[in-house]
Motif scaffolding. Structure first.
Motif, PDB file in Angstrom:
ATOM      1  N   GLY A   1      76.001  99.081  23.145  1.00 31.76           N
ATOM      2  CA  GLY A   1      77.254  98.355  23.300  1.00 31.76           C
ATOM      3  C   GLY A   1      77.031  96.935  23.804  1.00 31.76           C
ATOM      4  O   GLY A   1      77.622  95.974  23.289  1.00 31.76           O
TER       5      GLY A   1
ATOM      6  N   ASN B   1      75.450  94.859  20.967  1.00 27.87           N
ATOM      7  CA  ASN B   1      76.388  94.530  19.896  1.00 27.87           C
ATOM      8  C   ASN B   1      77.378  93.442  20.300  1.00 27.87           C
ATOM      9  O   ASN B   1      77.741  92.591  19.487  1.00 27.87           O
ATOM     10  CB  ASN B   1      77.153  95.782  19.454  1.00 27.87           C
ATOM     11  CG  ASN B   1      76.397  96.590  18.425  1.00 27.87           C
ATOM     12  OD1 ASN B   1      75.779  96.044  17.519  1.00 27.87           O
ATOM     13  ND2 ASN B   1      76.417  97.903  18.559  1.00 27.87           N
TER      14      ASN B   1
ATOM     15  N   ASN C   1      77.356  94.205  15.827  1.00 32.86           N
ATOM     16  CA  ASN C   1      78.774  94.376  15.494  1.00 32.86           C
ATOM     17  C   ASN C   1      79.576  94.263  16.785  1.00 32.86           C
ATOM     18  O   ASN C   1      79.549  95.166  17.623  1.00 32.86           O
ATOM     19  CB  ASN C   1      78.988  95.736  14.823  1.00 32.86           C
ATOM     20  CG  ASN C   1      80.418  95.927  14.349  1.00 32.86           C
ATOM     21  OD1 ASN C   1      81.373  95.597  15.042  1.00 32.86           O
ATOM     22  ND2 ASN C   1      80.567  96.476  13.153  1.00 32.86           N
TER      23      ASN C   1
ATOM     24  N   SER D   1      82.943  94.194  17.653  1.00 34.41           N
ATOM     25  CA  SER D   1      84.025  95.145  17.950  1.00 34.41           C
ATOM     26  C   SER D   1      83.467  96.536  18.233  1.00 34.41           C
ATOM     27  O   SER D   1      83.976  97.269  19.087  1.00 34.41           O
ATOM     28  CB  SER D   1      85.040  95.200  16.806  1.00 34.41           C
ATOM     29  OG  SER D   1      84.410  95.556  15.588  1.00 34.41           O
ATOM     30  N   GLN D   2      82.398  96.889  17.529  1.00 33.98           N
ATOM     31  CA  GLN D   2      81.749  98.179  17.784  1.00 33.98           C
ATOM     32  C   GLN D   2      81.158  98.195  19.195  1.00 33.98           C
ATOM     33  O   GLN D   2      81.197  99.213  19.893  1.00 33.98           O
ATOM     34  CB  GLN D   2      80.643  98.442  16.758  1.00 33.98           C
ATOM     35  CG  GLN D   2      79.986  99.812  16.908  1.00 33.98           C
ATOM     36  CD  GLN D   2      78.845 100.021  15.912  1.00 33.98           C
ATOM     37  OE1 GLN D   2      78.627  99.199  15.019  1.00 33.98           O
ATOM     38  NE2 GLN D   2      78.122 101.100  16.064  1.00 33.98           N
TER      39      GLN D   2
ATOM     40  N   ALA E   1      83.873  98.964  21.662  1.00 35.52           N
ATOM     41  CA  ALA E   1      84.244 100.383  21.547  1.00 35.52           C
ATOM     42  C   ALA E   1      83.190 101.285  22.178  1.00 35.52           C
ATOM     43  O   ALA E   1      83.512 102.283  22.835  1.00 35.52           O
ATOM     44  CB  ALA E   1      84.449 100.744  20.076  1.00 35.52           C
ATOM     45  N   GLN E   2      81.909 100.945  21.989  1.00 34.70           N
ATOM     46  CA  GLN E   2      80.827 101.739  22.573  1.00 34.70           C
ATOM     47  C   GLN E   2      80.860 101.688  24.100  1.00 34.70           C
ATOM     48  O   GLN E   2      80.719 102.716  24.771  1.00 34.70           O
ATOM     49  CB  GLN E   2      79.477 101.231  22.051  1.00 34.70           C
ATOM     50  CG  GLN E   2      79.195 101.613  20.605  1.00 34.70           C
ATOM     51  CD  GLN E   2      77.964 100.918  20.056  1.00 34.70           C
ATOM     52  OE1 GLN E   2      77.703  99.745  20.361  1.00 34.70           O
ATOM     53  NE2 GLN E   2      77.207 101.618  19.235  1.00 34.70           N
TER      54      GLN E   2
END
Length: 406
Positions: free
Chosen positions: A184, A187, A211, A213-214, A217-218
């Motif tokens: 996270g 990214n 990434n 946005s990933q 989220a992570q």
């Protein structure tokens, strides 16, 4: 006598099978624990229980209590990287309230190097994924500190090592929530560095694509699923939510972390800041006054950086909400003092305080002083900042008012 002996024999006869059964039960439980943890110290219930109390003490800035527990773990597990890593992590949290302080740098690096050395030995002998996990984490914290000190070459080398061992750790799926923390961060901050540090963009070619946005989220998933890294994930999410202007999320996270660790100055000031940005006047005021009270009492971790946040919030409310120019002047000047004491005169809070004093001078028709304050902002503040734009406008108004008065 025979009667008593026969009674004892009967009792032992009845109890011994129970004791034997109980012994079998403990043996089975021990075997089950070994099977569940697969020989990984991090995953054993005993260590998680012992470490949790100490880790919570650390995040609550009760450092002597945490250090005692971490040193106890070091005595109990002298060859394992966990205790040294936790002792190193504690040095980082001593730095967190004011990251410009370098007092704890050497000890942090020393503990992380010890953790890496012990982990390397275990990995060389057994290829244990847990050892790789600790090398990834320890190198990650070294990189974090080197980046804070703008030692970019060291930070890059540490980051590459952290990513290398992170990949090795993936061989053990039970670490997935903890590993997701590293993923996270990578990214999200890949793009943050790309956007904010142009000179470092060539270095990013050395690393795989990411990434953004990933990454967020992570980290959100880690913040409620992981055992060891969930609070670290929340620490970073507070910053990320601020960068991304996710004020409602920042407020919820800050409130939760502060209520969980009420003696943590970083979470305290972020809660005050988030309440301020969300327009919660009474809440932000109360939190800010409490910060200043704790600074006056020399509570551990409460210093000028937190004071800068708190005094500016109270100055802003005094001027724009309560229309109390005397209190506003006091708090804005206090914010400037805190800022200078922490060598952060380039911060937005400092220039916003100078601008606040300019407005007070303007309202009091002290136009010469208002002009001087505005010029100070225009000479030193970032040209793209809101303070610069406001100072330029107020300077024009103050000059016009001064001409009319004459």
């Amino acid at each position: 006598m025979r009667y008593h002996l026969s009674i004892l024999a009967l009792i032992f006869g009845l109890l011994l099978p129970a004791f034997d059964s109980n012994a079998q039960w403990w043996k089975k439980a021990d075997e089950a624990e070994k099977e569940r943890s697969k020989g990984m110290l991090l995953l054993t219930t005993e260590v998680q229980t012992e470490a949790t109390v100490a880790i919570n003490q650390m995040y609550n800035f009760h450092f002597p209590e945490a250090e005692r527990e971490f040193n106890f773990l070091k005595i109990k597990y002298p060859d394992h990287p966990l205790p040294d890593f936790l002792l190193g992590l504690m040095q980082w949290w001593k730095i967190v309230p004011n990251t410009k302080s370098e007092v704890y740098d050497d000890r942090l690096i020393e503990y992380m190097d010890k953790s890496i050395a012990k982990a390397e030995k275990i990995y060389d002998e057994t290829e244990n994924p847990e050892a790789a996990f600790f090398m990834a984490a320890a190198y990650g914290f070294k990189g974090r500190l080197h980046a804070e000190r703008k030692h970019w070459t060291r930070a890059t080398l540490a980051a590459k090592n952290a990513l290398k061992y992170l990949e090795y750790s993936r061989n053990f799926a039970d670490f997935s929530p903890e590993l997701m923390f590293g993923d996270g961060l990578y990214n999200y901050y890949y793009f943050f560095i790309k956007q904010n540090f142009p000179l470092l963009r060539p270095v990013l070619w050395l690393f795989p694509k990411a990434n953004k946005s990933q990454g967020i989220a992570q980290l959100e998933k880690v913040s409620y699923q992981a055992f060891y890294t969930r609070t670290e994930a929340r620490y970073f999410l507070l910053q990320i939510y601020g960068i991304e202007s996710m004020n409602e999320k920042a407020y919820g996270m800050a409130k939760y972390t502060y209520e969980t660790f009420p003696d943590n100055p970083y979470f305290h000031r972020y809660y005050a800041r988030s309440a301020f940005l969300n327009g919660n006047v009474e809440e932000a005021s109360s939190l800010s006054k409490e910060i200043l009270r704790r600074i006056d009492q020399h509570q551990v971790g409460y210093e000028g950086t937190s004071g800068r946040y708190a005094s500016y919030i109270l100055g802003y409310y005094s001027l724009y909400v309560y229309r109390n120019q005397a209190d506003a002047t006091k708090y804005f000047k206090q914010c400037m003092e805190f800022t200078k004491a922490t060598d952060a005169s380039d911060s937005g809070y400092y220039w916003a305080s100078v601008l606040g004093l300019a407005r007070i001078s303007y309202q009091q028709e002290n136009f010469d002083q208002a002009v001087d304050y505005c010029k100070e902002v225009l000479e030193h503040a970032e040209k793209k900042s809101a303070q610069y734009t406001e100072a330029k406008k107020l300077l024009s108004e103050a000059k016009k008012a001064r001409r009319k008065k004459r």
